[in-house]
Scaffold this active site. Structure first.
Site, mmCIF file in Angstrom:
data_model
loop_
_atom_site.group_PDB
_atom_site.id
_atom_site.type_symbol
_atom_site.label_atom_id
_atom_site.label_comp_id
_atom_site.label_asym_id
_atom_site.label_seq_id
_atom_site.Cartn_x
_atom_site.Cartn_y
_atom_site.Cartn_z
ATOM 1 N N ALA A 1 -49.849 -21.490 -6.078
ATOM 2 C CA ALA A 1 -50.832 -22.088 -7.184
ATOM 3 C C ALA A 1 -52.341 -21.910 -6.557
ATOM 4 O O ALA A 1 -52.398 -21.500 -5.451
ATOM 5 C CB ALA A 1 -50.305 -23.466 -7.515
ATOM 6 N N LYS A 2 -53.183 -22.075 -7.426
ATOM 7 C CA LYS A 2 -54.627 -22.270 -6.996
ATOM 8 C C LYS A 2 -55.257 -23.112 -7.899
ATOM 9 O O LYS A 2 -54.844 -23.168 -9.419
ATOM 10 C CB LYS A 2 -55.030 -20.798 -6.924
ATOM 11 C CG LYS A 2 -56.349 -20.910 -6.097
ATOM 12 C CD LYS A 2 -55.897 -20.832 -4.624
ATOM 13 C CE LYS A 2 -56.997 -20.462 -3.754
ATOM 14 N NZ LYS A 2 -56.627 -20.247 -2.093
ATOM 15 N N GLY A 3 -56.322 -23.901 -7.587
ATOM 16 C CA GLY A 3 -57.315 -24.601 -8.700
ATOM 17 C C GLY A 3 -58.532 -24.351 -8.320
ATOM 18 O O GLY A 3 -58.915 -23.700 -7.108
ATOM 19 N N VAL B 1 -53.828 -23.016 -11.740
ATOM 20 C CA VAL B 1 -52.692 -22.031 -12.236
ATOM 21 C C VAL B 1 -51.675 -22.170 -11.356
ATOM 22 O O VAL B 1 -51.925 -21.958 -10.105
ATOM 23 C CB VAL B 1 -53.216 -20.734 -12.266
ATOM 24 C CG1 VAL B 1 -52.302 -19.630 -12.704
ATOM 25 C CG2 VAL B 1 -54.587 -20.623 -13.298
#
Ligand code: NAD
Length: 429
Positions: free
Chosen positions: A117-119, A72
Site C-alpha cells: 500500500a502507499k499513501g 492506495v
C-alpha cells in the site's frame, strides 16, 4: 499488453515518465519471464482499492484549505497492506499507485507476510507549521479510519513524514476506536511501541546490500567511493553507516543542493551541521557546493540515489560513472535509463531489494507489538540483516538461473510469490 487501470485525479507527474506505467512495465517483464497467464497479470496490475479523501484544515491564520489525501492498497493476498505515507508536492494518485505496487513485490521478495500500500498528500511540509501538520495528519487519519488497522493496512513514514506523524496517526486511530492500538502504524517513537533500529533501518539495509554486492566483486566497503543523493531518513542513515564501515562519502545532497569533498566528507560533522541549520548542508565548511545534477555524474564506485523517483533518466544516464547504482529511493532510475545501465554492465541493485530494510524492521516492530515483547537493537539488526542477506542471495541465484539482470530477477521472485498465492487461494467468488 495488459489493460492499464484507469486512475482518476492524475496530477503533476511528467507524462513521459509516469511512475505507474513504469511499475506496470516491470510487472509485465516479470510476468513474461514467468509465463504468467493474462488473467493473473490483469489482477496483479490493478490496485485492489484506491481511496482519495478531502482533508479540510484550518491554517494558523484562520483560513481554511482543502487538501486531497490518497491511500492506495495494491494487494493483501499475502497479509495486511503495508506502506509509507508521503508528504511531497509532487504526490499524485498514479505515483502513490506505483509505490503501492512496488511494496507488494518488496514484501513478497523479503518473505514477509504483507501486501503493498502507499499513501500521500501533495504538500510541501516546509510550508506548514507543526500545528497545521498535526491537524492535516489527524484529519487524514480519521478520514481513512475504516481502511487502516493493525490487521488491515499499516502506514509507516516515507518522504516528508517521520516518527512524529506516525505518533499522531496512532493517537488519532486509538482515540477513534476507544483504546490504544500501537500496531496501526510502524516507524513510531519507541515510547509508544516503536522498534529499536527502525530509524536507521532503510539506510542499514542499503549498506548491507551494497556490502554484499561488493563482496561478490571481491571488495569490501573500506575505501569505496560513494555518492549519495538525498540526506533524509534513508540517505542520512546510509551515509552514516557506510562512513562507519570505512567507505569514503564523496558527496551528498538535499533538495536545496549538495556538498562535495574529493577526499571524503566527515559525515558526523555534516550531520551536526545539518541539525544546526534546519537540514541545510550547503555551506558546510569542509566541502564545496555541488548541484544535484553534477553530483549524480561524479566518478565513484557506488552511486546511491536516496531522494525521489526519476533521477537517472535518458538525459543523464550516459554520464553516470558509478560501477554500482544502489536504489535507496523508490524508482530513482527510469525504465530507459535502467536498460542503458544494464547494457553497460553497471550493477543496478533494485529498489525492491536495496531499500527493503525499512519494511523489514517495520514488520519486526509489528511482530514485537503484537507479542508485547520488545527486543534490544542488536537483535532487531541481526534479524533484519538475516532477511536482507537471504533475499540478496536469492536474487543473485535467480539472476544466474534465469540469466537476467538483478531487477528482473528480484521482480520474478516477488511477483512469482504473489502469483503463486493467487493460484493457491483461487479467485473469489
Ligand atoms: P526524507 O524526506 O527523509 O528525505 C528525502 C531527502 O531527499 C531529503 O534530504 C530531501 O532534501 C532530498 N530531496 C528531495 N528532493 C530532492 C531533489 N530533487 N534532489 C535531491 N534531493 C532531494 O525521505 P526518506 O524517507 O529518506 O525517503 C527517500 C526515498 O527512500 C523515497 O524514495 C522513499 O520512498 C524511499 N524509502 C524510504 C523508506 C523509509 O523508511 N523512510 C523506506 C523505503 C524506501
Amino acid at each position: 499488453m495488459v489493460s492499464m487501470p484507469t486512475l482518476p485525479l492524475e496530477g503533476a507527474s511528467p507524462a513521459h515518465i509516469c511512475p505507474f506505467d513504469q511499475a506496470c512495465s516491470y510487472l509485465e517483464a516479470a510476468a513474461k519471464e514467468l509465463r504468467l497467464d493474462q488473467g493473473t497479470l490483469e489482477i496483479l496490475s490493478h490496485p485492489r482499492k484506491v481511496v482519495t479523501v478531502s482533508i479540510p484544515v484550518k491554517l494558523d491564520n484562520g483560513d481554511i484549505r482543502v487538501l486531497a489525501g490518497h491511500r492506495v492498497q495494491h494487494s493483501d493476498i499475502l497479509g495486511p497492506y503495508k506502506g509509507g505515507t508521503r508528504y511531497h508536492p509532487a504526490v499524485t494518485l498514479r505515483e502513490v499507485s506505483a509505490l503501492a505496487m512496488l511494496m507488494t513485490w518488496k514484501c513478497a521478495l523479503l518473505g514477509i507476510p504483507y501486501g503493498g500500500a502507499k499513501g500521500g498528500i501533495a504538500i510541501d511540509p516546509e510550508n506548514y507549521s507543526v500545528g497545521e501538520l498535526e491537524r492535516i495528519t489527524r484529519r487524514y487519519t480519521s478520514e481513512l479510519i475504516k481502511d487502516i488497522g493493525p490487521s488491515v493496512d499499516i502506514p509507516a513514514p516515507d518522504v516528508g513524514t517521520s516518527a512524529r506523524e506516525m505518533a499522531w496517526m496512532m493517537d488519532t486511530y486509538s482515540m477513534n476506536v476507544g483504546h490504544s492500538v500501537p500496531g496501526v502504524v510502524t516507524g513510531k517513537p519507541i515510547s509508544i511501541g516503536g522498534s529499536r533500529g527502525r530509524e536507521m533501518a532503510t539506510g542499514r539495509g542499503v549498506m548491507i546490500i551494497v556490502r554484499e554486492a561488493l563482496a561478490d566483486m571481491g571488495r569490501t566497503l573500506e575505501g569505496v567511493r560513494v555518492v549519495i543523493q538525498g540526506f533524509g531518513n534513508v540517505g542520512g542513515a546510509a551515509a552514516e553507516l557506510l562512513y562507519q564501515a570505512g567507505a569514503k562519502i564523496l558527496a551528498v545532497s538535499t533538495g536545496a543542493g549538495g556538498v562535495f569533498a574529493p577526499d571524503g566528507l566527515d559525515i558526523p560533522a555534516l550531520k551536526a551541521y545539518a541539525a544546526e541549520n534546519h537540514r541545510r548542508i550547503v555551506g558546510f565548511p569542509q566541502a564545496v557546493s555541488i548541484s544535484n545534477a553534477d553530483l549524480l555524474t561524479l566518478p565513484c564506485d557506488v552511486l546511491i540515489p536516496a531522494a525521489l523517483e526519476n533521477q537517472i533518466t535518458e538525459e543523464n544516464v550516459d554520464q553516470i560513472q558509478a560501477q554500482i547504482v544502489a536504489e535507496a529511493a523508490n524508482g530513482p532510475v527510469t525504465l530507459e535509463a535502467n536498460r542503458v545501465l544494464e547494457a553497460r554492465g553497471v550493477t543496478v541493485l533494485p529498489d525492491i531489494l536495496a531499500n527493503a530494510g525499512g519494511v523489514v524492521v517495520s514488520y519486526l516492530e509489528w511482530v514485537q507489538g503484537l507479542s508485547y515483547l520488545f527486543w534490544d537493537e542488536e537483535r532487531v539488526n541481526r534479524e533484519m540483516e538475516h532477511l536482507m542477506v537471504q533475499a540478496y542471495h536469492q536474487v543473485i541465484k535467480q539472476s544466474q538461473l534465469r540469466q537476467v539482470p538483478l531487477r528482473l530477477a528480484a521482480y520474478t521472485l516477488g511477483v512469482g510469490r504473489v502469483a503463486q498465492a493467487w493460484s493457491d487461494r483461487g479467485l473469489y467468488p
